[in-house]
Write a protein that holds these residues in place. Structure first.
Motif, short mmCIF file in Angstrom:
data_model
loop_
_atom_site.label_atom_id
_atom_site.label_comp_id
_atom_site.label_asym_id
_atom_site.label_seq_id
_atom_site.Cartn_x
_atom_site.Cartn_y
_atom_site.Cartn_z
N GLY A 193 33.45 26.11 8.77
CA GLY A 193 34.38 27.10 8.25
C GLY A 193 35.13 27.81 9.37
N LYS A 194 34.45 28.13 10.46
CA LYS A 194 35.08 28.78 11.60
C LYS A 194 36.08 27.84 12.29
CE LYS A 194 31.05 31.72 12.44
NZ LYS A 194 29.92 32.04 13.36
N ILE A 195 35.70 26.58 12.42
CA ILE A 195 36.61 25.60 13.02
C ILE A 195 37.86 25.44 12.17
CG2 ILE A 195 36.87 23.15 13.65
CD1 ILE A 195 33.86 23.13 14.29
N SER A 196 37.68 25.45 10.83
CA SER A 196 38.81 25.30 9.92
C SER A 196 39.82 26.44 10.08
CB SER A 196 38.33 25.24 8.47
OG SER A 196 37.54 24.10 8.25
N VAL A 197 39.31 27.67 10.23
CA VAL A 197 40.21 28.81 10.42
C VAL A 197 40.98 28.68 11.72
CG1 VAL A 197 40.31 31.32 10.74
CG2 VAL A 197 38.79 30.34 9.01
N LEU A 198 40.32 28.21 12.77
CA LEU A 198 40.98 28.01 14.07
C LEU A 198 42.08 26.96 13.95
CD1 LEU A 198 41.08 28.57 17.13
CD2 LEU A 198 39.38 26.75 17.42
N LEU A 199 41.79 25.84 13.30
CA LEU A 199 42.78 24.79 13.12
C LEU A 199 43.92 25.24 12.22
CD1 LEU A 199 40.41 21.69 12.73
CD2 LEU A 199 41.75 22.32 14.73
N TRP A 200 43.59 26.05 11.22
CA TRP A 200 44.61 26.62 10.33
C TRP A 200 45.60 27.47 11.13
CZ3 TRP A 200 43.71 31.35 6.70
CH2 TRP A 200 44.83 31.53 5.88
N GLY A 201 45.08 28.22 12.10
CA GLY A 201 45.94 29.01 12.97
C GLY A 201 46.94 28.14 13.72
N ALA A 202 46.48 26.98 14.18
CA ALA A 202 47.37 26.04 14.87
C ALA A 202 48.45 25.51 13.92
CB ALA A 202 46.56 24.89 15.45
N VAL A 203 48.06 25.25 12.67
CA VAL A 203 49.01 24.77 11.66
C VAL A 203 50.12 25.81 11.44
CG1 VAL A 203 49.31 24.23 9.21
CG2 VAL A 203 47.36 23.28 10.46
N LEU A 204 49.73 27.06 11.23
CA LEU A 204 50.70 28.12 10.97
C LEU A 204 51.61 28.35 12.18
CD1 LEU A 204 48.54 30.75 9.05
CD2 LEU A 204 50.21 29.16 8.11
N PHE A 205 51.05 28.36 13.36
CA PHE A 205 51.85 28.57 14.57
C PHE A 205 52.91 27.48 14.72
CE2 PHE A 205 52.69 27.77 19.08
CZ PHE A 205 53.14 29.03 19.48
N THR A 206 52.51 26.23 14.48
CA THR A 206 53.45 25.11 14.60
C THR A 206 54.60 25.23 13.61
OG1 THR A 206 51.63 23.68 15.32
CG2 THR A 206 53.65 22.59 14.57
N MET A 207 54.25 25.49 12.35
CA MET A 207 55.28 25.61 11.32
C MET A 207 56.22 26.78 11.59
SD MET A 207 54.50 23.14 9.06
CE MET A 207 54.99 23.54 7.41
N LEU A 208 55.65 27.92 11.99
CA LEU A 208 56.47 29.11 12.23
C LEU A 208 57.37 28.93 13.44
CD1 LEU A 208 53.87 31.93 11.44
CD2 LEU A 208 55.80 31.18 10.03
N TRP A 209 56.92 28.20 14.43
CA TRP A 209 57.76 27.94 15.60
C TRP A 209 58.99 27.10 15.20
CZ3 TRP A 209 56.29 24.62 20.49
CH2 TRP A 209 57.25 24.80 21.47
#
Length: 459
Positions: free
Chosen positions: A153-169
């Motif tokens: 679950g913690k790893i998923s949240v970290l990877l989710w952060g990478a997803v959001l950062f990429t899309m927002l960039w």
């Protein structure tokens, strides 16, 4: 299944993160030019809206079933319960596990193949090198998932952060470019609403829907969700709404910088987009982020699918070895290893475009349409308590079935024939198994439960 029930450690944040990382993956980055190419016009945004609409409608079905039966395995339990666990449900749930053993590794392999394809933007690869990379991605995912669910679950949240950062960039880059709304203003340029457009929209939606798949992933982890009656539907609707907004904004952003006439033929359209905005170094960075997002998608998908054969085996409907849990981590390690192995083989054998269509054709009949019909039958019986109930029942069910049939037809005759062939073979295997084990329909359903109880006591 008791061990999994005791490990309810995933809250709304983790559940939403798992769904969203599974949904994004490499899909929207590689299907963006495919969708534009099929529609061949500025109205390609309609395909992404269609994908979001179908996902929202279908999520109502998943929400009812997921909250009524919050167990590991998702659709396996839904089909068994809705069609009768001592009757037709035994065949339907078996067919779901049967197709999952093929379809789930295809999903995992598709993300791994997409990863290798996009990696070639950084370093030109031979066919052999590309296959080695895709296979290595699957191996790394299995190793990463070999741990307790709360760590995942913690790893998923970290990877989710990478997803959001990429899309927002990507979205932010288009906004600062200064021509952001141009694709929306010209969305209907040259559009003629006729059967040709409807057919093209259907074919394009095959690709866009692929990029939305995964909004239901948390249902496969139903036995590990805290307060499932609230968190399962919320995580799905939040995931779809959030991802739909991000997809639309990303497509608008890219089309505001790269003309759709150019984007439709670009294999690395996001990298080209960023190179034009900020130069080669930025293009390299965004490519690396896309690869991380793709890796996150494989991670999330493999996590959810590994629970399906486990659930069936724990229920006595699949090979018993799949019911084994890791002695300390309490996760279905046999199921994880077997699906990972099959996905590894698929990642070496197939091409991405074929895999996308095969995934949809395999899923639609048994999983999406099958459980929609099953929910309708169950609601009519009025014997099950549903913590979540869809509005305007049964209209969402009817709409979902019609839309899924349209998507199925759009996958093409070969894929439909392949999906039907797999189902027919599965039916034959089930009847052979049922005959040997004296199961339904060779034993009346009223006698099955006593027989199962006796076998369990003897074991």
């Amino acid at each position: 299944m008791a061990e999994i029930k005791e490990e309810r450690r995933l809250g709304l944040l983790q559940a939403t993160a798992i769904n969203m990382t599974d949904m994004v993956g490499i899909g929207p980055f590689i299907t963006l030019p495919m969708v534009i190419h099929i529609l061949n016009g500025p109205y390609f945004l309609y395909a992404w809206l269609a994908g979001a609409a179908l996902s929202m409608v279908d999520a109502m079905i998943w929400s009812e079933l997921g909250t009524a039966f919050p167990k590991a395995g998702g659709s396996y339990n839904f089909l068994k319960e809705t069609y009768g666990k001592n009757g037709m449900g035994r065949l339907m749930s078996f067919l779901f596990v049967w197709q999952t053993m093929i379809q789930a590794p295809l999903v995992i392999a598709s993300a791994a193949i997409g990863f290798a394809g996009y990696f070639s933007y950084l370093v030109p690869l031979t066919t052999l090198q590309s296959k080695l990379i895709s296979g290595s991605v699957v191996i790394c995912i299995v190793i990463l998932l070999f741990r307790k669910i709360e760590a995942i679950g913690k790893i998923s949240v970290l990877l989710w952060g990478a997803v959001l950062f990429t899309m927002l960039w990507i979205i932010g880059g288009g906004i600062t470019h200064g021509n952001f709304l141009a694709p929306v203003k010209h969305i209907n340029d040259g559009l003629t609403f006729n059967m040709t457009f409807v057919a093209a929209l259907g074919f394009a939606s095959v690709k866009s829907v692929y990029s939305y798949l995964g909004y239901y992933n948390i249902c496969h982890l139903g036995g590990e969700i805290i307060n499932p009656s609230r968190n399962i539907p919320r995580s799905m609707f939040l995931s779809i709404a959030g991802i739909a907004l991000l997809y639309l904004l990303m497509n608008i952003s890219v089309a505001s910088v790269i003309p759709w006439q150019v984007a439709k033929d670009s294999e690395f359209v996001i990298s080209l987009f960023m190179q034009q905005l900020a130069g080669p170094k930025a293009a390299t960075v965004i490519t690396c982020l896309i690869l991380l997002v793709s890796f996150a998608s494989v991670f999330s998908a493999t996590l959810g699918y590994s629970r399906i054969p486990y659930a069936a085996a724990a229920d006595g409907a699949f090979f018993k070895v799949f019911a084994r849990l890791h002695p300390t981590g309490h996760f279905p390690y046999v199921s994880l290893l077997v699906l990972g192995t099959i996905a590894f083989v698929f990642s070496l054998l197939f091409k991405l475009s074929d895999v996308i269509s095969a995934i949809l054709s395999m899923r639609i009949l048994i999983q999406f349409i099958g459980q929609a019909v099953g929910l309708y039958l169950l609601r009519k019986q009025k014997q099950t308590i549903f913590p979540y109930k869809m509005p305007f029942f049964p209209l969402p069910i009817v709409l979902a079935i019609i839309m899924w049939i349209g998507i199925l037809i759009s996958t093409g005759f070969k894929m439909v024939a392949g999906g039907l062939t797999a189902i027919i073979i599965g039916i034959i295997v089930y009847f052979i198994k049922a005959r040997l084990n004296q199961e339904w329909p060779f034993v009346p359903s009223s006698l099955l439960e006593p027989i199962r109880s006796k076998v369990s006591s003897e074991q």
